[in-house]
Design a protein around this motif. Structure first.
Motif, PDB file in Angstrom:
ATOM      1  N   SER A  67      43.465  43.080  30.719  1.00 24.54           N
ATOM      2  CA  SER A  67      43.314  41.632  30.862  1.00 24.54           C
ATOM      3  C   SER A  67      41.850  41.265  30.644  1.00 24.54           C
ATOM      4  O   SER A  67      40.950  42.039  30.980  1.00 24.54           O
ATOM      5  N   LEU A  68      41.616  40.098  30.102  1.00 19.45           N
ATOM      6  CA  LEU A  68      40.248  39.648  29.845  1.00 19.45           C
ATOM      7  C   LEU A  68      39.429  39.666  31.136  1.00 19.45           C
ATOM      8  O   LEU A  68      38.297  40.147  31.148  1.00 19.45           O
ATOM      9  N   GLU A  69      39.999  39.145  32.207  1.00 15.41           N
ATOM     10  CA  GLU A  69      39.251  39.069  33.469  1.00 15.41           C
ATOM     11  C   GLU A  69      38.770  40.441  33.918  1.00 15.41           C
ATOM     12  O   GLU A  69      37.591  40.635  34.213  1.00 15.41           O
ATOM     13  N   ASP A  70      39.660  41.413  33.945  1.00 16.13           N
ATOM     14  CA  ASP A  70      39.290  42.761  34.400  1.00 16.13           C
ATOM     15  C   ASP A  70      38.303  43.423  33.450  1.00 16.13           C
ATOM     16  O   ASP A  70      37.299  43.983  33.882  1.00 16.13           O
ATOM     17  N   VAL A  71      38.598  43.367  32.177  1.00 19.31           N
ATOM     18  CA  VAL A  71      37.789  44.049  31.171  1.00 19.31           C
ATOM     19  C   VAL A  71      36.404  43.410  31.066  1.00 19.31           C
ATOM     20  O   VAL A  71      35.388  44.107  31.048  1.00 19.31           O
TER      21      VAL A  71
END
Length: 189
Positions: free
Chosen positions: A176-180
């Motif tokens: 996910s963008l948030e995690d990465v």
């Protein structure tokens, strides 16, 4: 239109993008959005008033509102028109469009893997400012990139381009963008 009139038309967009770019930590993107937007506005103003574009318009004045239609028409004719595409990205980010204008970066990402940096910024911009998860839209845009080239950028380059390439590869792998973004941004500091 004089240069001053063009600047008057685009100044609210410039001010908004500049302020928000600082907020999201990527002020470097502003010129890559504003220069094409400015040129596309000049192109619109130079368009002969006998051109079909002006048909049905209330007047023949080049405005920021007509710029959206004009840039979209140019992209519809030529998906590789970077000035028009970047103009649409700038306006999408300014207005908080759900996709952040990411579809307009797909052709550029396919032609130039270093453009993933701006695609990641656009996705992060919408996520951080609007709260929408743009992972899906980012993944669709990144799918046009050459993965081997991204891997090379991630391994061999320094700075934002390398970080963005790592983010891109992880998003393409299902992250996910948030995690990465959070993980790679934290590691870079």
């Amino acid at each position: 239109m004089t240069s001053a009139e063009v600047e008057e038309q685009i100044s609210p967009v410039v001010e908004s993008l500049t302020a928000t770019a600082r907020e999201v930590g990527h002020p470097d993107i502003v010129d890559r959005l504003i220069s094409p937007l400015r040129q596309t506005m000049y192109d619109l103003d130079a368009l002969p008033r006998t051109d079909d574009f002006w048909s049905g318009k209330a007047n023949d004045r080049a405005t920021i509102y007509k710029l959206v239609d004009y840039a979209q028409a140019r992209v519809d004719r030529d998906a590789d028109d970077r000035h028009a595409s970047r103009t649409l990205v700038a306006l999408a980010l300014r207005h908080g469009d759900n996709d952040g204008g990411l579809p307009f970066l797909t052709s550029e990402v396919a032609a130039d893997p270093t453009a993933v940096g701006d695609a990641v910024i656009a996705a992060y911009w919408i996520w951080s400012q609007i709260g929408l998860d743009t992972t899906y839209e980012l993944r669709r845009t990144l799918s046009a990139a050459d993965r081997a080239a991204l891997t090379g950028l991630a391994r061999c380059r320094q700075g934002w381009t390398a970080i963005a390439a790592r983010i891109a590869l992880d998003v393409l792998a299902g992250g996910s963008l948030e995690d990465v973004y959070t993980r790679h941004h934290r590691q870079s500091q």
